[in-house]
Design a protein around this motif. Structure first.
Motif, PDB file in Angstrom:
ATOM      1  N   ASN A 193      21.771  38.435  21.318  1.00  0.00           N
ATOM      2  CA  ASN A 193      23.086  37.955  21.772  1.00  0.00           C
ATOM      3  C   ASN A 193      24.091  39.098  21.825  1.00  0.00           C
ATOM      4  OD1 ASN A 193      22.218  35.322  22.070  1.00  0.00           O
ATOM      5  ND2 ASN A 193      22.839  34.706  19.989  1.00  0.00           N
ATOM      6  N   ASN A 194      24.074  39.979  20.806  1.00  0.00           N
ATOM      7  CA  ASN A 194      24.964  41.142  20.811  1.00  0.00           C
ATOM      8  C   ASN A 194      24.623  42.083  21.959  1.00  0.00           C
ATOM      9  OD1 ASN A 194      26.386  40.265  18.580  1.00  0.00           O
ATOM     10  ND2 ASN A 194      25.184  41.472  17.121  1.00  0.00           N
ATOM     11  N   ALA A 195      23.327  42.268  22.210  1.00  0.00           N
ATOM     12  CA  ALA A 195      22.916  43.139  23.311  1.00  0.00           C
ATOM     13  C   ALA A 195      23.414  42.597  24.654  1.00  0.00           C
ATOM     14  CB  ALA A 195      21.391  43.284  23.326  1.00  0.00           C
ATOM     15  N   TYR A 196      23.383  41.280  24.809  1.00  0.00           N
ATOM     16  CA  TYR A 196      23.874  40.695  26.061  1.00  0.00           C
ATOM     17  C   TYR A 196      25.394  40.749  26.128  1.00  0.00           C
ATOM     18  CZ  TYR A 196      25.022  37.159  29.541  1.00  0.00           C
ATOM     19  OH  TYR A 196      25.549  36.492  30.627  1.00  0.00           O
ATOM     20  N   ALA A 197      26.065  40.461  24.981  1.00  0.00           N
ATOM     21  CA  ALA A 197      27.524  40.393  24.990  1.00  0.00           C
ATOM     22  C   ALA A 197      28.163  41.763  25.161  1.00  0.00           C
ATOM     23  CB  ALA A 197      28.020  39.741  23.698  1.00  0.00           C
ATOM     24  N   HIS A 198      27.576  42.819  24.573  1.00  0.00           N
ATOM     25  CA  HIS A 198      28.231  44.125  24.552  1.00  0.00           C
ATOM     26  C   HIS A 198      27.528  45.185  25.394  1.00  0.00           C
ATOM     27  CE1 HIS A 198      30.735  42.535  21.330  1.00  0.00           C
ATOM     28  NE2 HIS A 198      29.630  42.138  20.710  1.00  0.00           N
ATOM     29  N   ALA A 199      26.300  44.910  25.799  1.00  0.00           N
ATOM     30  CA  ALA A 199      25.603  45.866  26.662  1.00  0.00           C
ATOM     31  C   ALA A 199      25.204  45.232  27.983  1.00  0.00           C
ATOM     32  CB  ALA A 199      24.360  46.418  25.953  1.00  0.00           C
ATOM     33  N   GLY A 200      25.624  43.979  28.203  1.00  0.00           N
ATOM     34  CA  GLY A 200      25.295  43.306  29.449  1.00  0.00           C
ATOM     35  C   GLY A 200      23.804  43.059  29.613  1.00  0.00           C
ATOM     36  N   GLY A 201      23.057  43.073  28.522  1.00  0.00           N
ATOM     37  CA  GLY A 201      21.619  42.843  28.593  1.00  0.00           C
ATOM     38  C   GLY A 201      20.846  44.031  29.123  1.00  0.00           C
ATOM     39  N   LYS A 202      21.510  45.188  29.194  1.00  0.00           N
ATOM     40  CA  LYS A 202      20.854  46.378  29.765  1.00  0.00           C
ATOM     41  C   LYS A 202      19.900  46.991  28.730  1.00  0.00           C
ATOM     42  CE  LYS A 202      23.494  49.864  30.453  1.00  0.00           C
ATOM     43  NZ  LYS A 202      24.514  50.771  31.047  1.00  0.00           N
ATOM     44  N   GLY A 203      18.653  47.195  29.142  1.00  0.00           N
ATOM     45  CA  GLY A 203      17.662  47.850  28.280  1.00  0.00           C
ATOM     46  C   GLY A 203      17.286  47.048  27.059  1.00  0.00           C
ATOM     47  N   GLN A 204      17.348  45.708  27.142  1.00  0.00           N
ATOM     48  CA  GLN A 204      16.995  44.894  25.987  1.00  0.00           C
ATOM     49  C   GLN A 204      15.493  45.037  25.677  1.00  0.00           C
ATOM     50  OE1 GLN A 204      19.829  41.023  26.097  1.00  0.00           O
ATOM     51  NE2 GLN A 204      18.403  41.177  27.783  1.00  0.00           N
ATOM     52  N   LYS A 205      15.191  45.220  24.402  1.00  0.00           N
ATOM     53  CA  LYS A 205      13.789  45.381  24.005  1.00  0.00           C
ATOM     54  C   LYS A 205      13.598  44.789  22.608  1.00  0.00           C
ATOM     55  CE  LYS A 205      10.132  48.817  23.295  1.00  0.00           C
ATOM     56  NZ  LYS A 205       9.781  50.259  23.325  1.00  0.00           N
ATOM     57  N   LEU A 206      12.576  43.957  22.491  1.00  0.00           N
ATOM     58  CA  LEU A 206      12.215  43.344  21.213  1.00  0.00           C
ATOM     59  C   LEU A 206      10.817  43.842  20.824  1.00  0.00           C
ATOM     60  CD1 LEU A 206      12.567  41.317  18.878  1.00  0.00           C
ATOM     61  CD2 LEU A 206      11.692  39.530  20.405  1.00  0.00           C
ATOM     62  N   SER A 207      10.730  44.489  19.670  1.00  0.00           N
ATOM     63  CA  SER A 207       9.443  45.030  19.216  1.00  0.00           C
ATOM     64  C   SER A 207       9.208  44.620  17.771  1.00  0.00           C
ATOM     65  CB  SER A 207       9.406  46.550  19.340  1.00  0.00           C
ATOM     66  OG  SER A 207      10.444  47.150  18.588  1.00  0.00           O
ATOM     67  N   ALA A 208       7.920  44.491  17.405  1.00  0.00           N
ATOM     68  CA  ALA A 208       7.533  44.126  16.041  1.00  0.00           C
ATOM     69  C   ALA A 208       6.176  44.751  15.738  1.00  0.00           C
ATOM     70  CB  ALA A 208       7.482  42.612  15.861  1.00  0.00           C
ATOM     71  N   ALA A 209       6.000  45.184  14.479  1.00  0.00           N
ATOM     72  CA  ALA A 209       4.739  45.818  14.062  1.00  0.00           C
ATOM     73  C   ALA A 209       4.507  45.509  12.594  1.00  0.00           C
ATOM     74  CB  ALA A 209       4.789  47.328  14.286  1.00  0.00           C
ATOM     75  N   TYR A 210       3.238  45.559  12.195  1.00  0.00           N
ATOM     76  CA  TYR A 210       2.840  45.300  10.800  1.00  0.00           C
ATOM     77  C   TYR A 210       1.802  46.345  10.406  1.00  0.00           C
ATOM     78  CZ  TYR A 210       1.089  42.903   6.652  1.00  0.00           C
ATOM     79  OH  TYR A 210       0.724  42.599   5.371  1.00  0.00           O
ATOM     80  N   ARG A 211       2.188  47.219   9.461  1.00  0.00           N
ATOM     81  CA  ARG A 211       1.296  48.291   9.020  1.00  0.00           C
ATOM     82  C   ARG A 211       1.417  48.434   7.500  1.00  0.00           C
ATOM     83  NH1 ARG A 211       4.113  50.782  13.268  1.00  0.00           N
ATOM     84  NH2 ARG A 211       2.930  50.939  15.230  1.00  0.00           N
ATOM     85  N   ASP A 212       0.269  48.455   6.840  1.00  0.00           N
ATOM     86  CA  ASP A 212       0.198  48.700   5.390  1.00  0.00           C
ATOM     87  C   ASP A 212       1.129  47.789   4.597  1.00  0.00           C
ATOM     88  OD1 ASP A 212      -1.617  50.743   5.879  1.00  0.00           O
ATOM     89  OD2 ASP A 212      -0.024  52.249   6.083  1.00  0.00           O
TER      90      ASP A 212
END
Length: 502
Positions: free
Chosen positions: A420-439
């Motif tokens: 929501n912050n990325a859309y409100a303040h960056a106009g949704g530009k370059g939005q990326k959601l990443s997740a990882a699980y290690r050790d």
């Protein structure tokens, strides 16, 4: 004294194979028993106090050392005492015997008259009280005079003759004479006396020239000397024993005092360790209560949000829908001014309805109990794309399926607020959601390529939703033991990250 050596042939011993096996098994059993006893002894020794262990060790070491010193001192004193007595006796006997050996310078025998004179002097004077036997040796080992007449003119080979011929006085304390007799014929007479003696070999010289003509050997009773030596031994061992016990007692008191101090400190440390363990247990208990309270708060917060969303959907949204329906029923006015007001009211109502429905949809958390974390994040990104008509890049690695529900809710809300912050303040530009699980470390990250959070003018956004959103995200993450970080710079985008140890 002469020494006879006897050689004994070596006999062959045959041992059967069974006997050898039996011997080996018994040896192994004895070795194992010895090792077991040794281990038991070491265990019992370790059970003793430090001061007791020290006393035992010090007693062994100091006892062996002082025993060696005592033996060395007593032996030195004994040797010095015997040598002094021997030298005194030798000087006396030299003066007594030398007048009777002057004829040996030209002859190998002593005249019978001289022999009788020596016998008479030895038997009738005070010498008979302590001199029990006398011999006169030629340099080649032949006895020319002896109290025991059976060995006269017999030849023996003994080392003491050579030492005396070199001008030395040789003495030895023969305590075992008559007790352990050997096959030495030359002193058989003295052995039969069955009294402790010490023998002295002294050179006998020619008058005027000092040439050694013969060697005088005489046996003197050693009872008085032994009493003196025994007295000296007792004194030496009394001094050594007293010194040893004094040192042990002194060291024991020093070590005992140190041991008591160490024990006291150990008790203090144990008490502090018990206190620390109790505090640690209390802290763990309190931490568990805090975690439980945080989870309960998160659950109540979600229920509250759901209720607010349901209230908005069932209350204002329904009223706005009813208003719009009634406005459509009244849409028959031909007045242009009224028509314009009507359209404005209808558009405002429609916008209000859309916003209420959007707020209600955002507050209503999807039922994620039956969803994995990966499925919940995919659903979140899809909803955000539908609502904002923007694109979210996904980079999800293999995530665990057994993430607790409280963590899934927290991660969902974190990612939702960050998008929501990325859309409100960056106009949704370059939005990326990443997740990882290690050790065992679960990491979720949301980033954009907008202008970033300004460090120079934070006040405008800090008073608005951005500040409250960041505070809420941090609180959610840290309440479950996670780590929240925000990385942003002007014109470099923003990156929000949450890490959990699962």
């Amino acid at each position: 004294m002469c020494t006879e050596t006897k050689d004994q042939p070596n006999g062959e011993t045959k041992v059967s194979e069974s006997d050898a096996t039996l011997v080996e098994s018994e040896a192994d059993e004895n070795a194992s028993q010895g090792a077991a006893y040794s281990e038991v002894g070491r265990f019992r020794l370790r059970q003793l106090s430090r001061s007791t262990q020290f006393v035992i060790s010090a007693a062994l070491i100091l006892g062996l050392t002082m025993t060696f010193v005592g033996n060395l001192v007593t032996q030195s004193i004994e040797d010095a005492t015997v040598q002094a007595a021997a030298e005194t006796g030798a000087r006396y006997m030299e003066n007594f015997l030398e007048p009777f050996v002057q004829e040996l310078g030209t002859s190998r025998v002593i005249p019978e008259e001289t022999i009788q004179t020596i016998d008479k002097l030895l038997s009738e004077t005070s010498l008979s009280t302590h001199i029990v036997s006398v011999k006169i040796w030629l340099p080649d080992g032949t006895i020319v005079y002896s109290t025991d007449k059976s060995v006269i003119q017999k030849k023996f080979k003994i080392t003491e003759i050579s030492n005396a011929l070199a001008g030395n006085i040789t003495t030895a304390l023969d305590e075992d004479i008559g007790v352990n007799p050997v096959d030495d014929v030359e002193d058989a007479f003295e052995k039969r006396l069955n009294v402790p003696l010490y023998e002295i070999f002294a050179p006998l010289r020619e008058a005027g020239t000092g040439k050694i003509l013969a060697v005088g050997e005489f046996y003197e009773t050693a009872e008085a000397l032994q009493r003196e030596i025994t007295k000296v031994h007792k004194k030496v061992w009394l001094i050594v024993g007293t010194a040893t016990i004094s040192m042990l007692l002194l060291l024991f008191f020093i070590v005992r005092r140190s041991d008591l101090i160490i024990r006291k400190q150990e008790e203090i440390l144990r008490a502090r360790m018990r206190e620390q363990a109790m505090l640690l247990s209390n802290n763990a208990f309190l931490q568990n209560r805090v975690d439980a309270a945080n989870r309960e708060f998160s659950r109540i917060n979600e229920l509250t949000l759901r209720r607010i969303g349901a209230d908005l959907h069932d209350g204002p949204a329904q009223l706005l829908s009813l208003i719009l329906l009634r406005l459509e029923e009244l849409d028959d006015s031909e007045n242009a001014a009224n028509k314009e007001v009507f359209e404005m009211v209808r558009h405002a109502g429609q916008d209000a309805l859309d916003e209420v429905r959007e707020i209600s949809l955002g507050l209503a958390l999807p039922e994620i109990n039956d969803l994995t974390l990966q499925e919940a994040l995919v659903l979140l990104a899809a909803r955000h794309e539908d609502r904002t008509d923007t694109q979210v890049d996904m980079e999800l690695e293999a995530l665990p399926d057994d993430v607790p529900v409280s963590h899934k809710i927290c991660i969902y809300r974190f990612a939702q607020e960050a998008l929501n912050n990325a859309y409100a303040h960056a106009g949704g530009k370059g939005q990326k959601l990443s997740a990882a699980y290690r050790d065992g470390l679960l990491e979720v990250q949301v980033e954009d390529s907008g202008d970033g959070i300004s460090a120079e003018k934070p006040g405008v956004q800090a008073r608005g939703r951005t500040h409250l959103g960041l505070v809420g995200m941090r609180y959610r993450v840290e309440s479950l033991g996670g780590v929240f970080t925000i990385d942003s710079a002007p014109h470099a985008g923003t990156r929000a990250k949450a890490q959990f140890r699962i």
